[in-house]
Design a protein around this motif. Structure first.
Motif: not given
Ligand code: PLP
Length: 375
Positions: A67, A72, A97, A140, A144, A169, A171-172, A194-195
């Protein structure tokens, strides 16, 4: 043991989002060998699709077999060696993170703290970069944990100006708002499935610039983790020397990502972004009509992650429990300093529809009324 039958849920939290029937169907297609020539065609199509979606024609684009956190970790472990300096902007959970990971890679980390609920401040980042040479600037794009968008173009430009490699980042953000890796001239960009891509969790699409690839090739120490070592990984996904075995690809998960990309391109990258923006506006209008307040200034809000303040006297966990029990609707809780203070409502990918907005507003209104809330 018995067959597991998950309940049908409506996913409007911070991810995963609803997975469309066509992607679920793709996941169930027959498994073939990962060295089968037909599978290799699929891998090539995914690479090209990711280059198109990231707008990164000159970057190496592949999905990592784990994931978003894997993206990252790959960025930090591949770009940083012991003794390197990393400047990391933190305005929520995921920046934090990154700091942890960069430290584990042996880097000296300068943390640029920003207020949660606000974007990263480029002036503070520039001050940290001006203190001395840094190998990496990481931040980021779409936090999120707070629902805030930071200015990726400005931050990547600062990295270039100060000779640092940018780690972004997404991701979202990928698939929900503009991600333009070429225009940003970004170096190591990673996302999750998954976003806003609305595939199941478990893969992390990444884009690595030629500059970052050269930096990784020039390392003097081996990358500390094996699975995510870009030098090894890229040989599997087909570099100039052809494809060599590295690990066994998550074959069916890749069918799902492929179908999610096909669906996204059918709708159109810009059309998908417009849909996210439109449903966000409808949701915010409905929330405000309920008398609720948003956490983030409209200029910096993410359409795909809406952070709503919990009104005084309302038990926020009870509201989430109510909408889950009565409506099969999942919304997210606050994290860190925002725990208990906000809900996080996702409008990501297949969950960004007028139907989702209506269900969510109706369910929330009912849950609030059950606690005696009046606007
Ligand atoms: N970065 C951001 C901005 C995220 O929202 C998430 C997950 O929510 C991650 C990283 C980690 O991704 P994953 O949970 O897929 O490992």
């Amino acid at each position: 043991m018995q067959t597991f039958q998950p309940p049908r849920r409506i996913l409007m939290g911070p991810g995963p989002s609803d997975v469309s029937p066509r992607v679920l169907a793709a996941l169930g297609r027959p498994t073939i060998g990962h060295l089968d020539p037909v599978f290799q065609t699929l891998m090539e199509e995914i690479k090209a699709g990711l280059q198109r979606l990231f707008n990164a024609p000159d970057h190496a684009c592949v999905p990592l077999p784990a994931p978003g956190t894997a993206g990252m970790e790959a960025a930090m472990m591949n770009l940083l060696e012991p003794g390197d300096r990393a400047v990391i902007a933190v305005n929520g959970v995921f920046g934090g993170r990154m700091v942890d990971m960069a430290g584990r890679a042996g880097a000296t980390v300068t943390v640029v703290e920003n207020t949660w609920g606000e974007p990263v401040d480029p002036a503070r980042v520039e001050a940290a970069l001006a203190e001395g040479p840094a190998k990496v600037l990481a931040f980021v794009h779409a936090e999120t944990s707070t629902g805030v968008r930071s200015d990726a173009a400005a931050l990547c430009a600062l990295a270039r100006k100060h000779g640092a490699l940018s780690v972004v980042d997404c991701v979202t953000s990928l698939g929900g708002i503009v991600v333009d890796v070429a225009a940003w001239d970004a170096d190591f960009v990673y996302s999750g499935t998954q976003k806003c891509l609305s595939a199941p969790p478990g893969l992390s699409p990444i884009a690595i610039s030629p500059r970052a690839q050269a930096a990784i090739a020039a390392r003097t120490t081996p990358v500390r983790n094996w699975l995510l070592d870009v030098n090894l990984f890229m040989a599997y996904w087909g570099g100039e020397g052809g494809r060599t075995y590295h690990h066994t690809a998550p074959i069916n998960a890749l069918y799902g990502l492929h179908e999610a990309l096909v669906a996204l391109f059918e709708e159109g990258v810009q059309a998908v972004q417009v849909r996210h923006a439109r449903e966000h506006e409808a949701l915010v209008a409905g929330l405000e009509a309920l008398g609720l307040q948003m956490l983030v200034d409209p200029k910096h809000r993410l359409p795909q992650l809406n952070t709503v303040r919990v009104p005084d006297g309302i038990d926020e966990a009870q509201v989430r429990a109510h909408v889950l029990k009565e409506w099969d609707l999942e919304i997210g809780a606050g994290l860190g300093p925002l725990k208990g203070q906000v809900w996080r409502i996702g409008l990501m990918g297949a969950s960004a529809t007028p139907w989702h907005v209506k269900i969510c507003l109706t369910a929330l209104g009912e849950a609030l009324a059950a606690q005696g809330y009046r606007r």
